[in-house]
Write a protein that holds these residues in place. Structure first.
Motif, PDB file in Angstrom:
ATOM      1  N   VAL A  19       0.857  -1.198   0.000  1.00  0.00           N
ATOM      2  CA  VAL A  19       0.000   0.000   0.000  1.00  0.00           C
ATOM      3  C   VAL A  19       0.897   1.255   0.000  1.00  0.00           C
ATOM      4  N   ARG A  20       0.587   2.162  -0.895  1.00  0.00           N
ATOM      5  CA  ARG A  20       1.395   3.384  -0.994  1.00  0.00           C
ATOM      6  C   ARG A  20       0.554   4.647  -0.787  1.00  0.00           C
ATOM      7  N   ASN A  21      -0.761   4.465  -0.687  1.00  0.00           N
ATOM      8  CA  ASN A  21      -1.628   5.602  -0.412  1.00  0.00           C
ATOM      9  C   ASN A  21      -2.752   5.149   0.510  1.00  0.00           C
ATOM     10  N   PHE A  22      -2.818   5.780   1.662  1.00  0.00           N
ATOM     11  CA  PHE A  22      -3.798   5.387   2.681  1.00  0.00           C
ATOM     12  C   PHE A  22      -4.687   6.607   2.919  1.00  0.00           C
ATOM     13  N   HIS A  23      -5.819   6.624   2.354  1.00  0.00           N
ATOM     14  CA  HIS A  23      -6.715   7.792   2.257  1.00  0.00           C
ATOM     15  C   HIS A  23      -5.968   9.135   2.232  1.00  0.00           C
ATOM     16  N   GLY A  24      -5.109   9.253   1.221  1.00  0.00           N
ATOM     17  CA  GLY A  24      -4.422  10.524   0.986  1.00  0.00           C
ATOM     18  C   GLY A  24      -3.098  10.666   1.726  1.00  0.00           C
ATOM     19  N   TYR A  25      -2.678   9.646   2.411  1.00  0.00           N
ATOM     20  CA  TYR A  25      -1.441   9.650   3.210  1.00  0.00           C
ATOM     21  C   TYR A  25      -0.470   8.733   2.468  1.00  0.00           C
ATOM     22  N   SER A  26       0.726   9.230   2.174  1.00  0.00           N
ATOM     23  CA  SER A  26       1.679   8.402   1.425  1.00  0.00           C
ATOM     24  C   SER A  26       2.340   7.392   2.365  1.00  0.00           C
ATOM     25  N   THR A  27       2.119   6.135   2.084  1.00  0.00           N
ATOM     26  CA  THR A  27       2.672   5.079   2.944  1.00  0.00           C
ATOM     27  C   THR A  27       3.850   4.438   2.213  1.00  0.00           C
ATOM     28  N   HIS A  28       4.975   5.158   2.215  1.00  0.00           N
ATOM     29  CA  HIS A  28       6.154   4.692   1.466  1.00  0.00           C
ATOM     30  C   HIS A  28       6.637   3.331   1.958  1.00  0.00           C
ATOM     31  N   LEU A  29       6.372   3.024   3.229  1.00  0.00           N
ATOM     32  CA  LEU A  29       6.881   1.782   3.819  1.00  0.00           C
ATOM     33  C   LEU A  29       5.793   0.722   3.979  1.00  0.00           C
TER      34      LEU A  29
END
Ligand code: FEO
Length: 391
Positions: A19-29
């Motif tokens: 997952v790289r986008n969590f409701h508009g939050y960048s989840t790079h890890l």
């Protein structure tokens, strides 16, 4: 594999590596969706996982026991990254009693799943005995939805904290010291800034409610479990909840032909000259949620935009919309930017900063086309003055 946290207490969640986008939050890890199984005379499952990860969770539960033996399913939070597998799990754990908060938990589950589950609503301090140990329920409203609650396992001094104290990290390791504070603390800070910043006062209240419990381990709903650095993360939450800032300025901008960027660089020079900490972000190159992490503990923001169609650049408008929703406190701010035949962006930014509760410092840094040496000096001097007033 399920991982044992304490005697008969297991992590049975799922790891979302991609997952790289969590409701508009960048989840790079990436992230994890943490569910926990407490095995005593009675068996409790604390939360489930996002629906596509149901089978992964179920596999881990089945390593320990038959899901049909589960007595209680505790829904600490209705948001679907935690409740998404409930419809499948409530079928599998056919005899289980579903427990949720009195306030919004029951109605939230009903409005989400439209199922005919019978819920047992709980309030602050309600308890369930599992045999040798008991679960105590502690509602933590708005952390991060109205229904949110933490569940305390007395006897193990273990807090299942729900979203609070989480971090978006996918890792095969389950505990804080295995990953290292240098990796998890910045992720915890980013998580707080993007998800919990609007609720600082409620964080302070929640920490007060939790102070009556002895807590030796915090098992959040995302990321690793805190067992070696509990005091560090609790102290950090206290500071973030109070809205503590430091002598730090964040310069945030976008640029069309390099003029606003040149001004941003001059501002950085002025701030550095005044001995303050500074960070510079181009909104076309850095995700808004990464920028917000640095805004959280900054005392000042300088926001720059070229004028496009008499207004702000879309990236700057996007950032300010997001920023305003996070209800920042205790910050000063100013606007700057270049324009061609007509301005507009600087005034719009000032208006949006004021609406966000920022104390606006008028800058007079609206430059026509390309800044000359005088305009650059004005930027340097302005930024130095802003930095000097930060104490
Ligand atoms: Fe991780 Fe508010 O859900």
């Amino acid at each position: 594999m399920a991982v044992e946290l304490a005697g008969g207490v297991y992590w049975v969640g799922a790891i979302d590596w991609n997952v790289r986008n969590f409701h508009g939050y960048s989840t790079h890890l990436g992230t994890t969706y943490n569910a926990y199984l407490v095995v005593d005379d009675k068996i409790a499952l604390i939360d489930t996982v996002k629906a596509p990860f149901y089978e992964e969770m179920l596999r881990r539960v089945k390593e320990i026991l038959d899901p049909g033996d589960i007595d209680y399913v505790i829904s600490n939070h209705v948001e679907m990254d935690h409740s998404g597998s409930l419809p499948m799990m409530m079928k599998e754990a056919a005899k289980a009693e579903l427990i949720t908060t009195e306030k919004f938990g029951e109605s939230g589950l009903k409005d989400t799943f439209h199922a005919d589950w019978e819920c047992t609503p709980v309030r602050k301090g309600d308890e369930i005995s599992l045999g040798r140990r008991k679960l105590v329920f502690i509602p933590t409203p708005m952390l991060h939805w109205p229904d949110s609650m933490a569940t305390y396992l007395a006897g193990e001094n273990l807090l299942f904290s729900m979203d609070a104290f989480g971090q978006h990290i996918a890792t095969s390791q389950r505990f804080d010291e295995e990953v290292g504070l240098d990796v998890i603390m910045p992720e915890a800070a980013k998580y707080y800034a993007n998800i919990l910043m609007p609720f600082g006062d409620l964080i302070v209240k929640a920490l007060d409610s939790l102070s009556e419990f002895k807590i030796e381990m915090i098992a959040p709903s995302h990321g690793v479990i805190w067992r070696s650095h509990v005091s560090e993360i609790v102290d950090a939450y206290a500071a973030w909840g109070r809205g503590d800032t430091r002598k730090k300025v964040v310069v945030i901008y976008d640029t069309m032909w390099g003029s606003t960027e040149r001004m941003a660089q001059a501002l950085v020079e002025g701030i550095t000259g005044a001995g303050a900490e500074v960070k510079l972000f181009n909104l076309s190159k850095t995700d808004r949620s990464d920028v917000i992490k640095d805004v959280q503990d900054a005392r000042a923001l300088l926001i720059g935009s070229p004028t496009l169609n008499n207004g702000m650049f879309p990236t700057v408008a996007d950032f300010l919309c997001y920023f305003k929703g996070l209800k920042p406190r205790g910050k000063v701010g100013a606007a700057f930017g270049s324009h061609g035949w007509a301005g507009g962006a600087v005034k719009q930014i000032e208006e949006e900063l004021a609406k966000a509760g920022v104390e606006v410092i008028k800058s007079d840094l609206a430059v026509k086309f390309v800044p000359d040496e005088d305009a650059i000096k004005k930027c340097v001097d302005f930024a130095r003055n802003v930095a000097n007033r930060l104490g």
